[in-house]
Design a protein around this motif. Sequence first.
Motif, PDB file in Angstrom:
ATOM      1  N   ARG A 102       0.836  -1.204   0.000  1.00 49.54           N
ATOM      2  CA  ARG A 102       0.000   0.000   0.000  1.00 49.54           C
ATOM      3  C   ARG A 102       0.875   1.259   0.000  1.00 49.54           C
ATOM      4  NH1 ARG A 102      -4.458   1.402   4.645  1.00 49.54           N
ATOM      5  NH2 ARG A 102      -5.199   3.322   3.724  1.00 49.54           N
ATOM      6  N   LYS A 103       1.916   1.253   0.829  1.00 49.68           N
ATOM      7  CA  LYS A 103       2.824   2.398   0.903  1.00 49.68           C
ATOM      8  C   LYS A 103       3.527   2.626  -0.436  1.00 49.68           C
ATOM      9  CE  LYS A 103       6.754   4.104   3.579  1.00 49.68           C
ATOM     10  NZ  LYS A 103       7.701   3.800   4.650  1.00 49.68           N
ATOM     11  N   ALA A 104       3.968   1.563  -1.080  1.00 45.54           N
ATOM     12  CA  ALA A 104       4.648   1.672  -2.371  1.00 45.54           C
ATOM     13  C   ALA A 104       3.714   2.225  -3.444  1.00 45.54           C
ATOM     14  CB  ALA A 104       5.195   0.310  -2.797  1.00 45.54           C
ATOM     15  N   VAL A 105       2.475   1.761  -3.445  1.00 44.56           N
ATOM     16  CA  VAL A 105       1.506   2.252  -4.432  1.00 44.56           C
ATOM     17  C   VAL A 105       1.232   3.733  -4.202  1.00 44.56           C
ATOM     18  CG1 VAL A 105      -0.908   2.100  -5.190  1.00 44.56           C
ATOM     19  CG2 VAL A 105       0.449   0.018  -4.888  1.00 44.56           C
ATOM     20  N   ARG A 106       1.028   4.130  -2.960  1.00 40.50           N
ATOM     21  CA  ARG A 106       0.787   5.545  -2.644  1.00 40.50           C
ATOM     22  C   ARG A 106       1.970   6.408  -3.091  1.00 40.50           C
ATOM     23  NH1 ARG A 106      -2.185   6.083   3.212  1.00 40.50           N
ATOM     24  NH2 ARG A 106      -4.220   5.367   2.473  1.00 40.50           N
ATOM     25  N   SER A 107       3.175   5.909  -2.883  1.00 37.78           N
ATOM     26  CA  SER A 107       4.367   6.648  -3.278  1.00 37.78           C
ATOM     27  C   SER A 107       4.407   6.839  -4.794  1.00 37.78           C
ATOM     28  CB  SER A 107       5.610   5.906  -2.801  1.00 37.78           C
ATOM     29  OG  SER A 107       6.771   6.544  -3.239  1.00 37.78           O
ATOM     30  N   GLN A 108       4.087   5.790  -5.520  1.00 34.31           N
ATOM     31  CA  GLN A 108       4.083   5.887  -6.976  1.00 34.31           C
ATOM     32  C   GLN A 108       2.985   6.829  -7.479  1.00 34.31           C
ATOM     33  OE1 GLN A 108       6.325   4.865  -9.075  1.00 34.31           O
ATOM     34  NE2 GLN A 108       7.500   3.840  -7.502  1.00 34.31           N
ATOM     35  N   ARG A 167       1.751   9.382  -5.832  1.00 34.66           N
ATOM     36  CA  ARG A 167       2.237  10.727  -5.510  1.00 34.66           C
ATOM     37  C   ARG A 167       3.244  11.204  -6.559  1.00 34.66           C
ATOM     38  NH1 ARG A 167       3.703   9.460  -0.407  1.00 34.66           N
ATOM     39  NH2 ARG A 167       1.636   9.367   0.460  1.00 34.66           N
ATOM     40  N   ARG A 168       4.136  10.321  -6.935  1.00 34.36           N
ATOM     41  CA  ARG A 168       5.162  10.643  -7.934  1.00 34.36           C
ATOM     42  C   ARG A 168       4.527  10.968  -9.287  1.00 34.36           C
ATOM     43  NH1 ARG A 168       9.812   6.390  -9.371  1.00 34.36           N
ATOM     44  NH2 ARG A 168      10.707   7.534 -11.080  1.00 34.36           N
ATOM     45  N   ILE A 169       3.550  10.194  -9.679  1.00 33.67           N
ATOM     46  CA  ILE A 169       2.839  10.438 -10.945  1.00 33.67           C
ATOM     47  C   ILE A 169       2.117  11.792 -10.887  1.00 33.67           C
ATOM     48  CG2 ILE A 169       0.887   9.696 -12.363  1.00 33.67           C
ATOM     49  CD1 ILE A 169       1.761   6.782 -11.630  1.00 33.67           C
TER      50      ILE A 169
END
Length: 68
Positions: A54-60, A62-64
Amino acid sequence: MPDGPTPKSPDYDDDFYAWTQHQAAVLREMPVTDNRFDRENVAEEIEDLGKNVRKAVRSQVRRIMEHF
C-alpha cells in the motif's frame, strides 16, 4: 456460534491491502492446535506485506501526480 452472518472477506484481486489485514485477523482468531506453527509472526508478516505494498503504491501515485 457467532451472532448473525459472517461478513464477507475482502477479495484478494479487488483490495489486496484489505485482504491482507483481514487474513491476518482471521489467522489470529483461529484456535491453536499445533504449537509448531508461529501464528502471530505469520499474521504480522501478512499484515506488513499489505502495508508495504500500500505504501509503495501511494508513493508511486504521488510521484505520478507530481509529474502532472
